[in-house]
Design an enzyme around this catalytic site. Sequence first.
Site, PDB file in Angstrom:
ATOM      1  N   THR A  56       0.966  -1.334  -0.072  1.00 16.24           N
ATOM      2  CA  THR A  56       0.120   0.085   0.057  1.00 16.24           C
ATOM      3  C   THR A  56       0.978   1.227  -0.257  1.00 16.24           C
ATOM      4  OG1 THR A  56      -1.832  -1.154   1.458  1.00 16.24           O
ATOM      5  CG2 THR A  56      -1.968   1.297   1.339  1.00 16.24           C
TER       6      THR A  56
ATOM      7  N   ASN B 183      -5.871  -8.943  -8.063  1.00 17.71           N
ATOM      8  CA  ASN B 183      -5.964  -9.837  -6.572  1.00 17.71           C
ATOM      9  C   ASN B 183      -6.996 -10.542  -6.752  1.00 17.71           C
ATOM     10  OD1 ASN B 183      -6.768  -6.786  -6.782  1.00 17.71           O
ATOM     11  ND2 ASN B 183      -7.665  -7.428  -4.631  1.00 17.71           N
TER      12      ASN B 183
ATOM     13  N   HIS C 278       4.269 -10.054   2.225  1.00 15.73           N
ATOM     14  CA  HIS C 278       3.713 -10.858   2.728  1.00 15.73           C
ATOM     15  C   HIS C 278       2.692 -11.660   1.857  1.00 15.73           C
ATOM     16  CE1 HIS C 278      -0.584  -8.908   3.198  1.00 15.73           C
ATOM     17  NE2 HIS C 278       0.126  -7.916   2.913  1.00 15.73           N
TER      18      HIS C 278
ATOM     19  N   CYS D 225      -8.658  -7.544   1.452  1.00 14.84           N
ATOM     20  CA  CYS D 225      -7.790  -6.407   2.061  1.00 14.84           C
ATOM     21  C   CYS D 225      -9.250  -5.290   2.775  1.00 14.84           C
ATOM     22  CB  CYS D 225      -7.195  -5.342   1.219  1.00 14.84           C
ATOM     23  SG  CYS D 225      -5.612  -6.142   0.729  1.00 14.84           S
TER      24      CYS D 225
HETATM   25  N1  PLP Z   1      -1.767  -4.109  -4.466  1.00  8.45           N
HETATM   26  C1  PLP Z   1      -2.585  -5.395  -4.628  1.00  8.45           C
HETATM   27  C2  PLP Z   1      -2.660  -5.461  -6.104  1.00  8.45           C
HETATM   28  C3  PLP Z   1      -2.873  -6.059  -3.595  1.00  8.45           C
HETATM   29  O1  PLP Z   1      -3.326  -7.188  -3.825  1.00  8.45           O
HETATM   30  C4  PLP Z   1      -2.552  -5.765  -2.313  1.00  8.45           C
HETATM   31  C5  PLP Z   1      -3.129  -6.391  -0.827  1.00  8.45           C
HETATM   32  O2  PLP Z   1      -4.045  -7.203  -1.327  1.00  8.45           O
HETATM   33  C6  PLP Z   1      -1.847  -4.342  -1.937  1.00  8.45           C
HETATM   34  C7  PLP Z   1      -1.546  -3.539  -3.266  1.00  8.45           C
HETATM   35  C8  PLP Z   1      -1.608  -3.866  -0.680  1.00  8.45           C
HETATM   36  O3  PLP Z   1      -0.445  -4.658  -0.168  1.00  8.45           O
HETATM   37  P1  PLP Z   1      -0.050  -4.757   1.297  1.00  8.45           P
HETATM   38  O4  PLP Z   1      -1.172  -5.469   1.872  1.00  8.45           O
HETATM   39  O5  PLP Z   1       1.194  -5.085   1.552  1.00  8.45           O
HETATM   40  O6  PLP Z   1      -0.055  -2.989   1.854  1.00  8.45           O
END
Ligand code: PLP
Length: 365
Positions: A71, A139, A187, A305
Amino acid sequence: MTMHYLDANATEPLRPEARAAMLVALDIVGNPSSVHAAGRAARRIMEDAREALAIRFGGQPADLVFTSGGTEADALAVHALGQGRRVLIGATEHDAIRSAAPNAEIVPVGANGLIDLAALATMLESGPPALVCLMLANNEVGTIQPVAEAAALCRLHGALLHVDAVQGAGRLSVGMAGAHSMALSSHKLGGPTGVGALLLAPEVTGIAPLIRGGGQERGRRGGTPPLAAIAGFAAAALACGDSSPLAALREAAERAAVGCGAQVVGADAPRLPNTACLALPGARADTQVIALDLDGIAVSAGAACSSGKVAASHVLQAMGLSALAGQAIRVSLPWNATQADVDAFASGYARMADRLRSPLVSRAA
Ligand code: PLP
């Protein structure tokens, strides 16, 4: 009850290599910014990790900025590369990009989830220079975007390209492919949470930080770096092998679901080998997730998320599948998935589909 964890796109199980590297790093007391021997020992671990990650993903160590996760890497890219530019984002981007660029112009995707490159070209031809944000792999559906083609178009029109490679890294062979920056998340590839990186192309210099602090990361991201997490991130990235064998397990799961009346969303585009988006017409996604959970099977509805929030998926809506947008679950196989997980899913899905269908059948009768 055995738990079958099929929600890897939310977070992957920790790889043993990452755990081992973290345990070593946890015993290092120094701050990498300190000049004494303890600080230098910490810095060595951090710089070794930086080098391993940069090489693994096709960049230079000096161009890799550690962040708190995907993020923040996305937010830093939009903040730093978007200065003085209009921002164009794919219609199926993650909320990390959507919320970092709330006024972005949306580049449409086709019914298969692939970005419309002709539309992107038209948008790039008109108006001031742009920053384009495109995810490597989606995702929710797993769609793999034509990043190299998009990068060539961007370069032709003087635009910058940021690639959100959070879901692709560790599962696909990933390089910069002509992009100007790339977001990574530990992660999602079997490392710990709380760390990620923005990898920049060598020509991208002097970026403005989002977080200034003590000038760490060459002034590009302030804050004491999380040494153990960084060590685990690099170890996990190095441990990622060929994930194509997961495709056979994924296909078995899809066949089982299709046999119960499900539709596989985005099946006619290249997809991540571990991801299946399964729509069961007439059955609410959250009800499906709960029913499977009661059977010991962990999957998610839409983007996991968005903690606890089950909203109709903007991804499916962008693909013109609004009618299915609240009825699709995501099955995402972790790196250590087994045939037993898929067998459990197949029988759990059949039970769930029967149970959810029976009230409809009796009502219709
Ligand atoms: N970008 C994509 C495509 C994601 O799937 C995610 C989380 O699911 C993120 C960004 C955010 O990553 P993080 O959880 O490391 O902040």
